[in-house]
Scaffold this active site. Structure first.
Site, PDB file in Angstrom:
ATOM      1  N   SER A 162       0.838  -1.203   0.000  1.00  0.00           N
ATOM      2  CA  SER A 162       0.000   0.000   0.000  1.00  0.00           C
ATOM      3  C   SER A 162       0.872   1.252   0.000  1.00  0.00           C
ATOM      4  O   SER A 162       1.976   1.256   0.559  1.00  0.00           O
ATOM      5  CB  SER A 162      -0.873   0.030   1.261  1.00  0.00           C
ATOM      6  OG  SER A 162      -2.075  -0.650   1.071  1.00  0.00           O
ATOM      7  N   PRO A 163       0.369   2.329  -0.596  1.00  0.00           N
ATOM      8  CA  PRO A 163       1.084   3.604  -0.491  1.00  0.00           C
ATOM      9  C   PRO A 163       1.163   4.045   0.971  1.00  0.00           C
ATOM     10  O   PRO A 163       0.156   4.018   1.679  1.00  0.00           O
ATOM     11  CB  PRO A 163       0.216   4.568  -1.304  1.00  0.00           C
ATOM     12  CG  PRO A 163      -0.610   3.696  -2.193  1.00  0.00           C
ATOM     13  CD  PRO A 163      -0.853   2.441  -1.412  1.00  0.00           C
TER      14      PRO A 163
ATOM     15  N   ALA B 103       1.653   8.598  -1.574  1.00  0.00           N
ATOM     16  CA  ALA B 103       0.871   9.601  -2.300  1.00  0.00           C
ATOM     17  C   ALA B 103       1.828  10.648  -2.859  1.00  0.00           C
ATOM     18  O   ALA B 103       2.516  11.336  -2.105  1.00  0.00           O
ATOM     19  CB  ALA B 103      -0.152  10.239  -1.368  1.00  0.00           C
TER      20      ALA B 103
ATOM     21  N   TYR C 278      -8.773  13.101   0.694  1.00  0.00           N
ATOM     22  CA  TYR C 278      -8.005  13.995  -0.155  1.00  0.00           C
ATOM     23  C   TYR C 278      -8.884  14.511  -1.297  1.00  0.00           C
ATOM     24  O   TYR C 278     -10.077  14.217  -1.350  1.00  0.00           O
ATOM     25  CB  TYR C 278      -6.720  13.307  -0.606  1.00  0.00           C
ATOM     26  CG  TYR C 278      -5.863  12.944   0.591  1.00  0.00           C
ATOM     27  CD1 TYR C 278      -5.510  13.921   1.519  1.00  0.00           C
ATOM     28  CD2 TYR C 278      -5.457  11.633   0.828  1.00  0.00           C
ATOM     29  CE1 TYR C 278      -4.761  13.599   2.644  1.00  0.00           C
ATOM     30  CE2 TYR C 278      -4.712  11.308   1.953  1.00  0.00           C
ATOM     31  CZ  TYR C 278      -4.360  12.292   2.856  1.00  0.00           C
ATOM     32  OH  TYR C 278      -3.637  11.985   3.975  1.00  0.00           O
TER      33      TYR C 278
ATOM     34  N   ARG D  50       1.058  -1.286   7.413  1.00  0.00           N
ATOM     35  CA  ARG D  50       1.816  -1.320   8.670  1.00  0.00           C
ATOM     36  C   ARG D  50       2.503  -2.657   8.893  1.00  0.00           C
ATOM     37  O   ARG D  50       3.605  -2.718   9.452  1.00  0.00           O
ATOM     38  CB  ARG D  50       0.893  -0.994   9.850  1.00  0.00           C
ATOM     39  CG  ARG D  50       0.461   0.462   9.905  1.00  0.00           C
ATOM     40  CD  ARG D  50      -0.519   0.706  11.044  1.00  0.00           C
ATOM     41  NE  ARG D  50      -0.874   2.101  11.192  1.00  0.00           N
ATOM     42  CZ  ARG D  50      -1.823   2.724  10.500  1.00  0.00           C
ATOM     43  NH1 ARG D  50      -2.525   2.050   9.592  1.00  0.00           N
ATOM     44  NH2 ARG D  50      -2.078   3.999  10.694  1.00  0.00           N
TER      45      ARG D  50
END
Length: 353
Positions: free
Chosen positions: A22-23, A57, A180, A322
């Site tokens: 994941s980003p 991102a 966002y 994580r």
């Protein structure tokens, strides 16, 4: 045979397995340029055996950064800095991907270890922008974007995508989640407009769909395009999974190949009911509605848990965040537990189980 460690081909790209990165923002850039930290961070994840390694991102314009320390790809120097990172990731057998983003009203913030919160202009921050002048928490309200700015906005994403292509990225993901800018337009909590970019879901989704069209136009036909969405705001009267499933159907028609399904992030009033795999049902709902492949996230930590999600057809890939920070070699550990094969660098073979 393990589905988690089976290959997946999208357009002209084959991913060696379905454990994807994941980003994750690193707050370690200077003037938007990636640094040695990014090389080591992303390179280690590729060494650890992941199928896709996605950048954090990455802002398409300077004011689109989440913080002054965030990465960007709005100029050629930034793109050039990514080349060595992309080459190293690919050299380890992983697919390099980039998440293209604009933070909107949640821009100009501090890194988490610096106390979060808004960074004033006098301290190196900037005026934020959004669909409507609705602030996040007690931060200053953003300036409402004009119709001329919104008409030009998809072109900024397309330019960033061109630079990403020149840097060698094989996958682009459009960030429309976590509160966002594109998520702000989708949600009635933050989009109070009455013009062509507001009102009903068709109006609120216009900017996202225009961005997808602009990026798909410059992104090669043989390379996959993803979109990340928040399936719900977790707030009464906010965006919900039915809305997002409807938008996903439109994304499928515009050449998006996979939806990366997360949730939340748009309101400090969100009330999240979390637990292991708590976001998987959102991914399944969007998969069934749109016919698109989906990735799922959220408290997925155990190999057999991840394998079961795929075996049950609830998602097509698993994104980890994580858990990979805790153990960048999680794919190698998971493969050993599931009796599957996974990449090991020659330099590490003596540690292979």
């Amino acid at each position: 045979m393990s589905l988690l460690f089976s290959p997946l081909t999208l357009r002209g790209t084959t991913f060696r397995n379905r454990v994807w990165v994941s980003p994750m923002c690193q707050y370690s850039s200077t003037d938007g340029r990636p640094t040695d930290w990014h090389l080591v961070h992303l390179g280690a994840l590729a060494q650890g055996g992941a199928g896709l390694v996605m950048t954090e991102a990455t802002a398409v314009v300077p004011e689109g950064r989440i913080s002054p320390l965030d990465a960007g790809i709005w100029n050629d120097e930034q793109a050039a800095d990514y080349e060595r990172i992309v080459d190293f990731v690919r050299g380890q057998g992983a697919v390099p991907g980039i998440q293209l983003a604009h933070a909107g009203r949640k821009a100009s913030t501090r890194a988490p270890w610096l106390g979060r919160g808004y960074v004033p202009v006098a301290e190196g921050g900037w005026e934020t922008v959004g669909p409507s002048p609705v602030g996040y928490a007690d931060w200053p309200g953003p300036r409402e974007l004009t119709s001329d700015e919104l008409t030009a906005m998809p072109g900024r994403w397309a330019l960033a995508a061109r630079r990403a292509l020149e840097a060698g990225f094989e996958v682009a993901e459009i960030h429309a989640a976590h509160g966002y800018l594109l998520h702000q337009f989708l949600s009635p909590l933050t989009n109070r407009r009455t013009d062509a970019w507001g009102g009903n879901l068709a109006g609120r989704s216009r900017l996202l769909l225009d961005v997808v069209d602009a990026v798909r136009d410059v992104w090669p036909e043989d390379r996959p395009l993803f979109a990340r969405v928040s399936a719900t705001d977790w707030v009464e009267g906010g965006l919900d999974v039915d809305d997002v499933a409807s938008v996903a159907e439109r994304l499928a028609q515009r050449g998006v190949d996979l939806v990366d399904v997360s949730s939340g992030g748009n309101s400090p009033d969100q009330e999240i009911s979390s637990g292991p795999g708590y976001q998987v049902p959102f991914a399944t709902r969007i998969k069934n509605a749109s016919g698109l492949l989906v990735g799922t996230v959220g408290l997925i930590t155990e190999p057999r848990q991840a394998e079961k999600i795929l075996q049950d057809g609830e998602a097509d890939v698993v994104f980890l965040a994580r858990e990979l920070l805790r153990n960048p070699h999680w794919p190698q550990y998971a493969a050993a537990e599931l009796g599957a094969e996974v990449y090991w660098p020659d330099q590490y073979l003596r540690a292979r189980p």
